[in-house]
Design a protein around this motif. Structure first.
Motif, PDB file in Angstrom:
ATOM      1  N   PRO A  30      15.768  46.030 -26.136  1.00 30.75           N
ATOM      2  CA  PRO A  30      14.528  45.692 -25.434  1.00 30.75           C
ATOM      3  C   PRO A  30      14.516  44.235 -25.002  1.00 30.75           C
ATOM      4  CG  PRO A  30      14.152  45.792 -27.797  1.00 30.75           C
ATOM      5  CD  PRO A  30      15.551  46.275 -27.570  1.00 30.75           C
ATOM      6  N   LYS A  31      13.684  43.921 -24.034  1.00 32.40           N
ATOM      7  CA  LYS A  31      13.546  42.551 -23.563  1.00 32.40           C
ATOM      8  C   LYS A  31      12.967  41.674 -24.671  1.00 32.40           C
ATOM      9  CE  LYS A  31      11.345  39.754 -19.953  1.00 32.40           C
ATOM     10  NZ  LYS A  31      10.461  39.775 -18.746  1.00 32.40           N
ATOM     11  N   LEU A  32      13.456  40.450 -24.759  1.00 29.79           N
ATOM     12  CA  LEU A  32      12.963  39.508 -25.755  1.00 29.79           C
ATOM     13  C   LEU A  32      12.001  38.509 -25.132  1.00 29.79           C
ATOM     14  CD1 LEU A  32      16.038  38.479 -27.965  1.00 29.79           C
ATOM     15  CD2 LEU A  32      14.161  40.033 -28.554  1.00 29.79           C
ATOM     16  N   ASN A  33      10.903  38.278 -25.829  1.00 29.95           N
ATOM     17  CA  ASN A  33       9.977  37.197 -25.504  1.00 29.95           C
ATOM     18  C   ASN A  33      10.208  36.122 -26.562  1.00 29.95           C
ATOM     19  OD1 ASN A  33       7.834  35.634 -24.552  1.00 29.95           O
ATOM     20  ND2 ASN A  33       6.373  36.675 -25.896  1.00 29.95           N
ATOM     21  N   VAL A  34      10.872  35.027 -26.177  1.00 29.35           N
ATOM     22  CA  VAL A  34      11.373  34.050 -27.149  1.00 29.35           C
ATOM     23  C   VAL A  34      10.404  32.881 -27.323  1.00 29.35           C
ATOM     24  CG1 VAL A  34      13.279  32.521 -27.772  1.00 29.35           C
ATOM     25  CG2 VAL A  34      13.746  34.643 -26.518  1.00 29.35           C
ATOM     26  N   THR A  35      10.135  32.559 -28.582  1.00 32.37           N
ATOM     27  CA  THR A  35       9.438  31.330 -28.956  1.00 32.37           C
ATOM     28  C   THR A  35      10.452  30.421 -29.634  1.00 32.37           C
ATOM     29  OG1 THR A  35       7.302  32.422 -29.291  1.00 32.37           O
ATOM     30  CG2 THR A  35       7.633  30.317 -30.407  1.00 32.37           C
ATOM     31  N   TYR A  36      10.610  29.206 -29.127  1.00 37.78           N
ATOM     32  CA  TYR A  36      11.539  28.245 -29.711  1.00 37.78           C
ATOM     33  C   TYR A  36      10.751  27.310 -30.628  1.00 37.78           C
ATOM     34  CZ  TYR A  36      14.420  29.884 -25.840  1.00 37.78           C
ATOM     35  OH  TYR A  36      15.104  30.665 -24.949  1.00 37.78           O
ATOM     36  N   ALA A  37      11.167  27.217 -31.870  1.00 32.92           N
ATOM     37  CA  ALA A  37      10.433  26.385 -32.819  1.00 32.92           C
ATOM     38  C   ALA A  37      11.344  25.972 -33.958  1.00 32.92           C
ATOM     39  CB  ALA A  37       9.222  27.136 -33.370  1.00 32.92           C
ATOM     40  N   ASP A  38      11.077  24.778 -34.504  1.00 32.20           N
ATOM     41  CA  ASP A  38      11.782  24.314 -35.686  1.00 32.20           C
ATOM     42  C   ASP A  38      11.578  25.313 -36.822  1.00 32.20           C
ATOM     43  OD1 ASP A  38      13.091  21.950 -37.197  1.00 32.20           O
ATOM     44  OD2 ASP A  38      11.323  22.416 -38.405  1.00 32.20           O
ATOM     45  N   ILE A  39      12.549  25.403 -37.709  1.00 30.81           N
ATOM     46  CA  ILE A  39      12.489  26.424 -38.756  1.00 30.81           C
ATOM     47  C   ILE A  39      11.301  26.230 -39.692  1.00 30.81           C
ATOM     48  CG2 ILE A  39      13.935  25.283 -40.493  1.00 30.81           C
ATOM     49  CD1 ILE A  39      15.322  28.130 -40.776  1.00 30.81           C
ATOM     50  N   ASP A  40      10.825  25.004 -39.847  1.00 37.21           N
ATOM     51  CA  ASP A  40       9.639  24.797 -40.669  1.00 37.21           C
ATOM     52  C   ASP A  40       8.430  25.468 -40.027  1.00 37.21           C
ATOM     53  OD1 ASP A  40       8.337  23.771 -42.926  1.00 37.21           O
ATOM     54  OD2 ASP A  40       7.582  22.065 -41.791  1.00 37.21           O
ATOM     55  N   VAL A  41       8.392  25.489 -38.694  1.00 36.17           N
ATOM     56  CA  VAL A  41       7.316  26.172 -37.976  1.00 36.17           C
ATOM     57  C   VAL A  41       7.460  27.684 -38.116  1.00 36.17           C
ATOM     58  CG1 VAL A  41       6.288  26.579 -35.708  1.00 36.17           C
ATOM     59  CG2 VAL A  41       7.030  24.278 -36.353  1.00 36.17           C
ATOM     60  N   THR A  42       8.671  28.197 -37.958  1.00 38.34           N
ATOM     61  CA  THR A  42       8.854  29.646 -38.070  1.00 38.34           C
ATOM     62  C   THR A  42       8.605  30.128 -39.491  1.00 38.34           C
ATOM     63  OG1 THR A  42      11.268  29.464 -38.405  1.00 38.34           O
ATOM     64  CG2 THR A  42      10.484  29.703 -36.140  1.00 38.34           C
ATOM     65  N   ALA A  54      15.192  48.393 -38.547  1.00 38.30           N
ATOM     66  CA  ALA A  54      16.070  47.274 -38.891  1.00 38.30           C
ATOM     67  C   ALA A  54      17.511  47.533 -38.471  1.00 38.30           C
ATOM     68  CB  ALA A  54      15.999  46.994 -40.394  1.00 38.30           C
ATOM     69  N   ASP A  55      17.964  48.793 -38.570  1.00 38.39           N
ATOM     70  CA  ASP A  55      19.344  49.103 -38.191  1.00 38.39           C
ATOM     71  C   ASP A  55      19.563  48.877 -36.701  1.00 38.39           C
ATOM     72  OD1 ASP A  55      20.021  49.737 -40.789  1.00 38.39           O
ATOM     73  OD2 ASP A  55      19.706  51.894 -40.529  1.00 38.39           O
ATOM     74  N   ALA A  56      18.596  49.301 -35.886  1.00 38.53           N
ATOM     75  CA  ALA A  56      18.726  49.116 -34.445  1.00 38.53           C
ATOM     76  C   ALA A  56      18.722  47.638 -34.079  1.00 38.53           C
ATOM     77  CB  ALA A  56      17.588  49.835 -33.719  1.00 38.53           C
ATOM     78  N   ILE A  57      17.815  46.876 -34.683  1.00 37.11           N
ATOM     79  CA  ILE A  57      17.742  45.437 -34.405  1.00 37.11           C
ATOM     80  C   ILE A  57      19.028  44.748 -34.819  1.00 37.11           C
ATOM     81  CG2 ILE A  57      16.542  43.289 -34.973  1.00 37.11           C
ATOM     82  CD1 ILE A  57      13.984  45.009 -35.329  1.00 37.11           C
ATOM     83  N   SER A  58      19.556  45.123 -35.983  1.00 32.23           N
ATOM     84  CA  SER A  58      20.813  44.536 -36.443  1.00 32.23           C
ATOM     85  C   SER A  58      21.942  44.840 -35.471  1.00 32.23           C
ATOM     86  CB  SER A  58      21.162  45.055 -37.844  1.00 32.23           C
ATOM     87  OG  SER A  58      20.194  44.658 -38.794  1.00 32.23           O
ATOM     88  N   GLY A  59      21.939  46.050 -34.929  1.00 28.83           N
ATOM     89  CA  GLY A  59      22.969  46.416 -33.959  1.00 28.83           C
ATOM     90  C   GLY A  59      22.883  45.584 -32.694  1.00 28.83           C
ATOM     91  N   TRP A  60      21.667  45.315 -32.216  1.00 26.95           N
ATOM     92  CA  TRP A  60      21.501  44.492 -31.020  1.00 26.95           C
ATOM     93  C   TRP A  60      21.932  43.042 -31.275  1.00 26.95           C
ATOM     94  CZ3 TRP A  60      16.047  46.985 -30.861  1.00 26.95           C
ATOM     95  CH2 TRP A  60      16.154  48.265 -30.297  1.00 26.95           C
ATOM     96  N   ILE A  61      21.610  42.533 -32.469  1.00 29.98           N
ATOM     97  CA  ILE A  61      22.028  41.173 -32.803  1.00 29.98           C
ATOM     98  C   ILE A  61      23.544  41.077 -32.857  1.00 29.98           C
ATOM     99  CG2 ILE A  61      22.030  39.408 -34.618  1.00 29.98           C
ATOM    100  CD1 ILE A  61      19.190  40.321 -35.336  1.00 29.98           C
ATOM    101  N   ARG A  62      24.182  42.060 -33.476  1.00 29.22           N
ATOM    102  CA  ARG A  62      25.643  42.033 -33.575  1.00 29.22           C
ATOM    103  C   ARG A  62      26.290  42.150 -32.194  1.00 29.22           C
ATOM    104  NH1 ARG A  62      25.116  45.595 -38.969  1.00 29.22           N
ATOM    105  NH2 ARG A  62      25.588  43.966 -40.508  1.00 29.22           N
ATOM    106  N   SER A  63      25.715  42.944 -31.331  1.00 25.94           N
ATOM    107  CA  SER A  63      26.242  43.050 -29.968  1.00 25.94           C
ATOM    108  C   SER A  63      26.103  41.726 -29.234  1.00 25.94           C
ATOM    109  CB  SER A  63      25.507  44.153 -29.198  1.00 25.94           C
ATOM    110  OG  SER A  63      25.786  45.426 -29.740  1.00 25.94           O
ATOM    111  N   SER A  64      24.980  41.044 -29.444  1.00 31.17           N
ATOM    112  CA  SER A  64      24.771  39.743 -28.817  1.00 31.17           C
ATOM    113  C   SER A  64      25.785  38.734 -29.330  1.00 31.17           C
ATOM    114  CB  SER A  64      23.344  39.266 -29.107  1.00 31.17           C
ATOM    115  OG  SER A  64      23.023  38.094 -28.380  1.00 31.17           O
TER     116      SER A  64
END
Length: 279
Positions: free
Chosen positions: A27-39, A197-207
């Motif tokens: 699926p399309k990602l809507n990305v928020t960029y933030a320091d890890i303390d913020v996330t 979670a399995d589907a998301i993990s698969g998309w991350i690994r493909s990326s």
């Protein structure tokens, strides 16, 4: 899907393909960029984000709503946080000299902070003095300018601290590895528990595979979000933090996470975690 991760080179490298529609079926990602303390805070607040990059140290507070994914994060060897000083009384590299001093940290819910507290408990008689939380990019200038006595730094700071005239008092990653024999858990990828979670993990690994197979494809994206870094520093950052553990945590990765959170809970730094919730 709504995702939040840092603008650091390792995150933009891993997620470039997915964020740019290059992962088939994702699926399309809507990305928020933030320091890890913020996330970390966004995950704890339950703001509705689907996927986040957070510190492993923040996991105990969010595991009721978010599941740890087995890929996409930052865990490895030779990549731990550093404790830096300007010199003077602390230049003797004696941990005891930190007793009663002011130390800046990037977050109190970070792996760096947990490693520092675990190390200090056995190496700094009487403990440090004041803990000052500040954005990680402000820590080295504050140490250089004498505003604080020591600073805990992460990410690309390990490649650039010498340019600030600073000295390394201890490499907390090396200490952790020698003490436990385990890799260092830094940043985790978590997803809402009601998602696949399995589907998301698969998309991350493909990326990630796309990034490794096409290393130049993400260059503009990576450097565009790391504007203060030279291309070589950005590449060094990626080479250090994106590794086999990014593709799959494996048994040693999970053992490292369990050890870190278990030790931290024993020191009263985090709530206790049921290991079964980590897989």
């Amino acid at each position: 899907m709504n995702i939040a991760y840092s603008p650091c080179p390792n995150d933009t490298f891993v997620f470039h393909a997915w964020a740019h529609g290059l992962v088939p079926g994702a699926p399309k990602l809507n990305v928020t960029y933030a320091d890890i303390d913020v996330t970390n805070g966004l995950a704890a607040e339950g703001t509705g984000l689907d996927i986040l990059k957070i510190s492993y140290a923040a996991l105990p507070w969010v595991l009721d709503r978010y599941a740890l994914l087995p890929c996409g994060g930052a865990l490895g060897r030779g990549c731990g946080p550093l404790l830096l000083t300007k010199g003077g009384p602390l230049d003797a590299k004696s941990p005891a000299a930190l007793s009663g001093r002011r130390v800046a940290v990037p977050s109190e819910r970070s792996t760096a902070y947990l490693l520092f507290r675990l190390w200090a408990a056995s190496h700094v008689p009487g403990g440090v003095g004041e803990i000052v939380v500040m954005p990680f990019n402000e820590i080295m200038p504050a140490v250089r300018d004498g505003k604080i006595n020591a600073g805990l730094v992460i990410h690309e700071a390990r490649f650039t601290y010498a340019s600030y005239g600073l000295h390394m008092l201890v490499d907390l990653g090396s200490w952790w590895e020698s003490d436990t024999g385990l890799p260092i858990p830094l940043g985790a990828i978590v997803a809402r528990r009601d998602l696949d979670a399995d589907a998301i993990s698969g998309w991350i690994r493909s990326s990630l595979r796309h990034a490794w197979d096409n290393p130049q494809a993400s260059r503009e994206y990576v450097l565009g979000h790391a504007q203060e870094l030279s291309p070589q520093v950005a590449k060094s950052h990626i080479d250090l933090y994106v590794n086999d553990f990014t593709m799959d945590l494996g048994d040693s990765g999970y053992a490292a996470i369990t050890a870190l959170l278990g030790r931290a809970a024993a020191e009263g730094l985090v709530p206790s975690v049921d290991p079964a919730l980590l897989r």
